[in-house]
Design a protein around this motif. Structure first.
Motif, PDB file in Angstrom:
ATOM      1  N   PRO D  31       2.696 -13.709   8.430  1.00  0.00           N
ATOM      2  CA  PRO D  31       1.388 -13.489   7.730  1.00  0.00           C
ATOM      3  C   PRO D  31       0.562 -12.545   8.812  1.00  0.00           C
ATOM      4  CG  PRO D  31       1.696 -15.772   7.945  1.00  0.00           C
ATOM      5  CD  PRO D  31       3.122 -15.139   8.597  1.00  0.00           C
ATOM      6  N   PRO D  32      -0.323 -11.723   8.257  1.00  0.00           N
ATOM      7  CA  PRO D  32      -1.176 -10.741   8.959  1.00  0.00           C
ATOM      8  C   PRO D  32      -2.059 -11.609   9.757  1.00  0.00           C
ATOM      9  CG  PRO D  32      -1.938 -10.900   6.701  1.00  0.00           C
ATOM     10  CD  PRO D  32      -0.798 -11.711   6.810  1.00  0.00           C
ATOM     11  N   GLY D  33      -2.543 -11.025  11.134  1.00  0.00           N
ATOM     12  CA  GLY D  33      -3.761 -11.761  11.652  1.00  0.00           C
ATOM     13  C   GLY D  33      -3.288 -12.760  12.677  1.00  0.00           C
ATOM     14  N   VAL D  34      -2.181 -12.901  13.097  1.00  0.00           N
ATOM     15  CA  VAL D  34      -1.709 -13.807  13.994  1.00  0.00           C
ATOM     16  C   VAL D  34      -1.539 -13.197  15.304  1.00  0.00           C
ATOM     17  CG1 VAL D  34       0.063 -15.599  14.593  1.00  0.00           C
ATOM     18  CG2 VAL D  34      -0.481 -15.178  12.245  1.00  0.00           C
ATOM     19  N   GLU D  35      -2.255 -13.547  16.299  1.00  0.00           N
ATOM     20  CA  GLU D  35      -1.988 -13.144  17.780  1.00  0.00           C
ATOM     21  C   GLU D  35      -0.770 -13.356  18.237  1.00  0.00           C
ATOM     22  OE1 GLU D  35      -5.284 -13.486  20.324  1.00  0.00           O
ATOM     23  OE2 GLU D  35      -6.634 -13.763  18.886  1.00  0.00           O
ATOM     24  N   ILE D  36      -0.013 -12.309  18.750  1.00  0.00           N
ATOM     25  CA  ILE D  36       1.214 -12.418  19.299  1.00  0.00           C
ATOM     26  C   ILE D  36       1.263 -12.476  20.807  1.00  0.00           C
ATOM     27  CG2 ILE D  36       3.552 -11.510  19.323  1.00  0.00           C
ATOM     28  CD1 ILE D  36       2.495 -12.204  16.820  1.00  0.00           C
ATOM     29  N   ASP D  37       1.823 -13.644  21.412  1.00  0.00           N
ATOM     30  CA  ASP D  37       1.895 -13.754  22.819  1.00  0.00           C
ATOM     31  C   ASP D  37       2.966 -13.143  23.253  1.00  0.00           C
ATOM     32  OD1 ASP D  37       1.834 -14.799  25.465  1.00  0.00           O
ATOM     33  OD2 ASP D  37       1.320 -16.943  24.892  1.00  0.00           O
ATOM     34  N   PHE D  38       2.978 -12.181  23.926  1.00  0.00           N
ATOM     35  CA  PHE D  38       4.069 -11.559  24.387  1.00  0.00           C
ATOM     36  C   PHE D  38       4.743 -12.091  25.641  1.00  0.00           C
ATOM     37  CE2 PHE D  38       1.666  -8.018  22.274  1.00  0.00           C
ATOM     38  CZ  PHE D  38       2.612  -7.789  21.371  1.00  0.00           C
ATOM     39  N   ALA D  39       3.874 -12.778  26.291  1.00  0.00           N
ATOM     40  CA  ALA D  39       4.223 -13.481  27.684  1.00  0.00           C
ATOM     41  C   ALA D  39       5.149 -14.550  26.914  1.00  0.00           C
ATOM     42  CB  ALA D  39       3.181 -14.086  28.294  1.00  0.00           C
ATOM     43  N   LEU D  40       4.905 -15.282  26.169  1.00  0.00           N
ATOM     44  CA  LEU D  40       5.684 -16.226  25.451  1.00  0.00           C
ATOM     45  C   LEU D  40       7.045 -15.860  25.117  1.00  0.00           C
ATOM     46  CD1 LEU D  40       4.381 -18.938  22.746  1.00  0.00           C
ATOM     47  CD2 LEU D  40       6.700 -17.970  22.862  1.00  0.00           C
ATOM     48  N   ILE D  41       7.189 -14.602  24.565  1.00  0.00           N
ATOM     49  CA  ILE D  41       8.550 -14.140  24.053  1.00  0.00           C
ATOM     50  C   ILE D  41       9.163 -13.766  25.423  1.00  0.00           C
ATOM     51  CG2 ILE D  41       9.594 -12.308  22.730  1.00  0.00           C
ATOM     52  CD1 ILE D  41       6.932 -11.668  21.283  1.00  0.00           C
ATOM     53  N   GLU D  42       8.669 -13.299  26.358  1.00  0.00           N
ATOM     54  CA  GLU D  42       9.377 -12.870  27.614  1.00  0.00           C
ATOM     55  C   GLU D  42       9.900 -14.155  28.146  1.00  0.00           C
ATOM     56  OE1 GLU D  42       7.169 -10.353  30.211  1.00  0.00           O
ATOM     57  OE2 GLU D  42       8.564 -10.594  31.768  1.00  0.00           O
ATOM     58  N   ARG D  43       9.006 -15.092  28.184  1.00  0.00           N
ATOM     59  CA  ARG D  43       9.265 -16.418  28.793  1.00  0.00           C
ATOM     60  C   ARG D  43      10.486 -17.070  28.231  1.00  0.00           C
ATOM     61  NH1 ARG D  43       6.626 -22.191  27.765  1.00  0.00           N
ATOM     62  NH2 ARG D  43       7.816 -21.567  26.036  1.00  0.00           N
ATOM     63  N   ASP D  44      10.691 -17.109  26.958  1.00  0.00           N
ATOM     64  CA  ASP D  44      11.749 -17.759  26.117  1.00  0.00           C
ATOM     65  C   ASP D  44      13.081 -16.911  26.272  1.00  0.00           C
ATOM     66  OD1 ASP D  44      10.380 -19.865  25.395  1.00  0.00           O
ATOM     67  OD2 ASP D  44      10.324 -19.383  22.910  1.00  0.00           O
ATOM     68  N   MET D  45      12.600 -15.520  26.155  1.00  0.00           N
ATOM     69  CA  MET D  45      14.121 -14.627  26.585  1.00  0.00           C
ATOM     70  C   MET D  45      14.503 -14.937  27.739  1.00  0.00           C
ATOM     71  SD  MET D  45      14.491 -13.114  23.818  1.00  0.00           S
ATOM     72  CE  MET D  45      15.651 -11.807  24.061  1.00  0.00           C
ATOM     73  N   LYS D  46      13.797 -15.192  28.804  1.00  0.00           N
ATOM     74  CA  LYS D  46      14.331 -15.411  30.159  1.00  0.00           C
ATOM     75  C   LYS D  46      15.014 -16.736  30.122  1.00  0.00           C
ATOM     76  CE  LYS D  46      11.508 -12.394  33.057  1.00  0.00           C
ATOM     77  NZ  LYS D  46      10.336 -12.138  33.968  1.00  0.00           N
ATOM     78  N   ARG D  47      14.613 -17.683  29.611  1.00  0.00           N
ATOM     79  CA  ARG D  47      15.162 -19.064  29.617  1.00  0.00           C
ATOM     80  C   ARG D  47      16.619 -19.012  28.942  1.00  0.00           C
ATOM     81  NH1 ARG D  47      11.504 -22.765  26.047  1.00  0.00           N
ATOM     82  NH2 ARG D  47      12.826 -24.338  26.903  1.00  0.00           N
ATOM     83  N   ARG D  48      16.869 -17.768  28.155  1.00  0.00           N
ATOM     84  CA  ARG D  48      18.064 -17.904  27.408  1.00  0.00           C
ATOM     85  C   ARG D  48      18.890 -17.028  28.064  1.00  0.00           C
ATOM     86  NH1 ARG D  48      21.913 -15.677  24.221  1.00  0.00           N
ATOM     87  NH2 ARG D  48      21.333 -13.879  25.521  1.00  0.00           N
ATOM     88  N   ARG D  49      18.362 -15.850  28.889  1.00  0.00           N
ATOM     89  CA  ARG D  49      19.232 -14.940  29.088  1.00  0.00           C
ATOM     90  C   ARG D  49      20.286 -15.157  30.199  1.00  0.00           C
ATOM     91  NH1 ARG D  49      19.055 -11.878  33.551  1.00  0.00           N
ATOM     92  NH2 ARG D  49      17.843 -12.500  35.381  1.00  0.00           N
ATOM     93  N   PRO D  50      21.281 -14.165  30.068  1.00  0.00           N
ATOM     94  CA  PRO D  50      22.542 -14.690  30.977  1.00  0.00           C
ATOM     95  C   PRO D  50      22.143 -14.225  32.378  1.00  0.00           C
ATOM     96  CG  PRO D  50      22.724 -12.734  29.597  1.00  0.00           C
ATOM     97  CD  PRO D  50      21.656 -13.538  29.214  1.00  0.00           C
TER      98      PRO D  50
END
Lengths: 361, 361, 361, 361
Positions: D31-50
């Motif tokens: 949906p439009p109008g949702v604020e995207i928390d880029f730090a959250l994305i980065e944090r989750d990627m780091k939790r998964r990254r090799p």
């Protein structure tokens, strides 16, 4: 066969063959709490049913819709709504003489190629009888649209070489159901009726045009880039037997115009309410409704069932001559009017449900 | 927004905005082992790209397709094929003056209503730029169709008030790509070109017609009752920006004929091979291909981007006057030809894949 | 409500409420030309039907499947197959006392929240009665699988705290249908039966486990990355009422092993035919069948319908005590065996049809 | 290949091979109008990254997510959100020695059967690398869930033969991310870490269990009868590489209980707010959330990549011995924790969007 379902959130699945005992459908995704107007369903079924007038096929089907699930005390429950329509007046013997013949411009040949001999015998999905289930489901969808003040009205705009004026605003559409052709131009309706009767007497058939008008649709309906309002409408309408053309707004005629004449200029009234001076866009811009009237026009090719001696090929690949028996419309257009409305109501309901997700936050 | 995917077994999902850095797509369900003709992709991209001739918008995009997955050593692997196209010649400043204006007959207003201010700013999905991804995917689908000997050829059949003969057999379609209008009638092509140049000089715009011919399609393709060949074609074609009409076979004209003239009579040759004497059905009966040529015709409304002073309303609801800046086609028809082919190739490939299931036993 | 369809190319849509007149389904996408074994359908329906033995609910339903379309002379036609099952032994009065009560661990409360009062009254989709339509459709799918030599056999592997050995190769699965519990370990079957009878006498209920074995599935079935064989199986199985666990191959136990013990080593025989020494993978690697036996295990929670006085809340939000009336199984596991098979047969048939597209060239 | 999309209204399509240049995804229907928390994305990627800790594979990937469409000024626009992740540390040479070997319990053999030689060479969709795109999309879905106060937290609940207590309420889940195993039991976390290091030293591998807790989900989410909450969750979770078991609520253990112990008794507080005394149902009744905590547990089989000499068969059907080169996790469980969360967040977001349609009137 697949492809017997249509819709994304509001999904209609139909079943049953023209010469089987029952045809029917399942309408899944219909929201709970909607009052169902059974009189509306009955009225629409009568508008489509065979034997309704002297210009329709004499096959006699009451076309009573038996709803067996999903509605309780006249209100939708959120469970799938399923319904049956019995085939009472079957005369398979009418088809004995053509069972082995690929009737010209019918689907006999293509069904035989696709499904084999079992397909051609058990088939009957290609018959316009199948559209009865669409009308039943469409009438239920209209009950949903009523909650939003959306109305769908189709009418005959052409039979054979007779056309009414393309500008629907010139007519009182209330007249549509006052004549058996379903044309709001009373005088042309009479001419069309004569034309159909003449074709019937000649053992020949006619095509025609149906127009459809949607009033009250809120702006914002349609899902670009592939599920645009006009895309889903076109797919639904083109799936109706005998339809071979679809145009919305200015359509083919509009493609001859210049942009400076065709652009629908926006204007705001004193309260800031926005409308357009013209509506060549047919109420759709970028695949999304803009709040104006939606309108479109549909072409029906002439009925392939004619009662003259025709040449063809039989299932053994022999060249033959044959003459069709049975009961058929000479022009499907008057009975197709409620079918156009039904498919339109289903598409609009589905897209309204889809739009709610954008509003969920 | 949703609706950015099309297809059932062969599914294209597209992404990217007109003024973003990248647009692209993912084509899932493409069978393994198909040789990909990169020259074909490049050729189709060039046929669509802006700046290709004096009658197209001067926006300069190389439109190189970078395939980043799903193809190995020139052969499809069965993994999703994804590709990017970079937007190089972006001039967002051209839009500064109209950022707050609802351009007439554009999607600004409807996008604003549907997606809010974020939608209108970040949007750009309504731009015809999006069709570049369709052409890339369609060219890949053509590689699949080649295995079956199926060819898809579209051509300009009308610009403004100039039309070629509707009977495509009268033309050598090889001529189509010999002129910048993409019209197989060389003499009319010249007139159309002049008409477009004149419209451009006038700051005005034109609509037109594109016809499309499919040769070599096996019979049996199409999934009744809702996913008929003409239904999926119509949906795909109507989703192209500016299209407002679709007809196949005899189309609207055929609806004026009588059944006795319109029926396509079957005949078998000495070897039992079945064909029809005429092809008013456009190669489709009952929603299923019959082995004949498939043909259809598409209407494009005039481009809404004109360079005259226009009235409109701004996002604050104020009545204003404005004059458009920027670079736009005066007639999209010549560049739309490969887009029509692409959508057709995608639909046919999808339906061929669907048909294989009936042959699985 | 939506979500009443399952499958991609072979799509089952079900309808009808537990206390309505009819439940039924439509199976679309079933290929033409498949012989339908009506005795097989009848046999599976009897295996699921209530009142079949002293350990099943005494509700008496003949559960005759009336097929009304899609089959002609015992062979599928390619049209959608629709069927009805009448509800004969309805006793709505049994529910009078609990109509206003949210029964613990039932779906009354969640349906009320989701669909409102109309949903709870007209509902009945949450009843296990709905699984009768799954068994009918699954039996038809088994006819398709028979063409490929694929067999699906489920059996009771645990009731309450009694478990059989997890290694299915230790049993003669032919014994499964020789006892009313449907357990291939004859001696444990007797114990399970006693346990169920005891629970019934206590007004209590039991859970249990069902295992399922698929033999003869060709390698290559499953559609990574999201529609892996185990994903679609899990979704289908988890949709069965009361299921709350699914594991395939070594499952939860395997997660305690080391890779060096768990790896299924490939070996080729003299003719180059490839098999594995062990089958901890349960016949699936990377979401695709490898030609080995497929096997999985399913947990069923204890039936929430018990006949002890229970506390709960009514629809007005009042704390109350109530005691259930009516007829219910004390353990659904024996009757769930054919339901597990049905969902498995539907998923496998769908995925086999999907795989054909990779072979289309 | 198909099956690279998941979701109904919120649809994720992923692409890219493990050893290609780029992997990525398209998230449509957001949906439009949702604020995207880029730090959250980065944090989750780091939790998964090799390469994140000594117990994960040393393959070094920064796993930066480049969003190229659908987000403007940090807010979703309603357009499809597409993103790329570059593969930087590719060492195809590591695979040279096994390119012709069907590694035991890997997908080499089944991919070869399904897609042929092009599939096996160009493939790499079976690698767990693909889950990076799921984590990126899942993190975006979490931003949507935040608007509703829904949180998703997974944690390691077992490695090899070490298990924590199944009752999650005994732990402070904040501890989860304080150790490299992602286990909220600090003392057992240390033991698990030692176990993984030992397996690595032995050239062996381990499986394990991940549990997941959803808090704050409103009641009413889930679409019976086939798209129940647990069905869609199970499908999404089972599609993660190496998962071979799923249970929710009391799961397999609950199937050994009696109904009188297992039923979750409703109670109303003074204000009429309804809750249950226990939660054996795991927050789901009849496939619909009831407002309680949702929790489930997932089994991961031991990693098939071990560094001992193994027997197998090569692509020519020869029996061979081989020893794996390359960089692999000895236990995927710690890195799988954010993948479980991601798939859960995607399923919940999709079902919340679907539920809005029931509320549309």
């Amino acid at each position: 066969m697949s492809g017997n379902s249509i819709g994304k959130l509001l999904k209609l699945t139909t079943f049953g063959e023209s010469h089987g005992k029952i045809i029917g459908g399942v309408l899944d995704g219909f929201p709970p709490g909607v009052e169902i107007d059974f009189a509306l369903i009955e009225r629409d079924m009568k508008r489509r049913r065979p034997g309704q007038s002297e210009i329709s096929t004499p096959r006699n089907e009451a076309d009573v819709v038996e709803i067996v699930s999903g509605i309780n005390n006249g209100v939708s429950t959120g469970c799938p709504i399923s319904f049956f329509i019995r085939n009472n007046d079957i005369r398979p013997q009418d088809y004995n003489s053509v069972r082995e013949v690929f009737r010209p411009s019918h689907a006999d040949y293509t069904n035989f190629i696709k499904y084999g001999k079992h397909g051609i015998t058990g088939g009957g999905r290609s018959s316009a009888r199948e559209t009865a289930t669409r009308v039943a489901a469409g009438a239920i969808a209209k009950c949903f649209l009523l909650k939003y003040g959306v109305s769908v009205q189709a009418f005959t705009s052409g039979v054979g070489n007779i056309d009414i004026d393309k500008d629907y605003t010139k007519y009182n559409l209330e007249e549509t159901e006052q004549n058996i052709v379903r044309c709001p131009d009373i005088s042309l309706a009479k001419e069309m009726e004569q034309l159909i009767i003449q074709a019937k007497q000649d053992g020949d058939s006619l095509g025609g045009r149906v127009s459809c008008l949607v009033k009250g649709l809120m702006p914002g309906i349609g899902e670009p880039v592939f599920d645009k309002l006009q895309s889903l409408l076109a797919a639904a309408i083109m799936s109706i037997p005998s339809v071979n053309g679809f145009e919305y707004g200015s359509g083919f005629e509009g493609s001859y115009m210049k942009g400076s004449n065709h652009n629908d200029v926006f204007q705001a009234d004193a309260k800031g309410k926005i409308s357009t001076l013209t509506n060549f866009s047919g109420g759709i811009q970028g695949g999304i409704s803009n709040g104006n009237d939606i309108y479109f026009r549909v072409a029906f090719k002439p009925v392939p069932s004619i009662f003259k001696t025709q040449k063809s090929v039989d299932t053994k690949g022999q060249n033959i001559e044959f003459k069709l028996q049975g009961r058929h419309d000479s022009c499907v257009v008057p009975r197709a009017v409620p079918v156009i409305e039904a498919m339109t109501a289903l598409v609009l309901s589905d897209l309204i449900l889809l739009e709610t997700k954008n509003k969920s936050l």
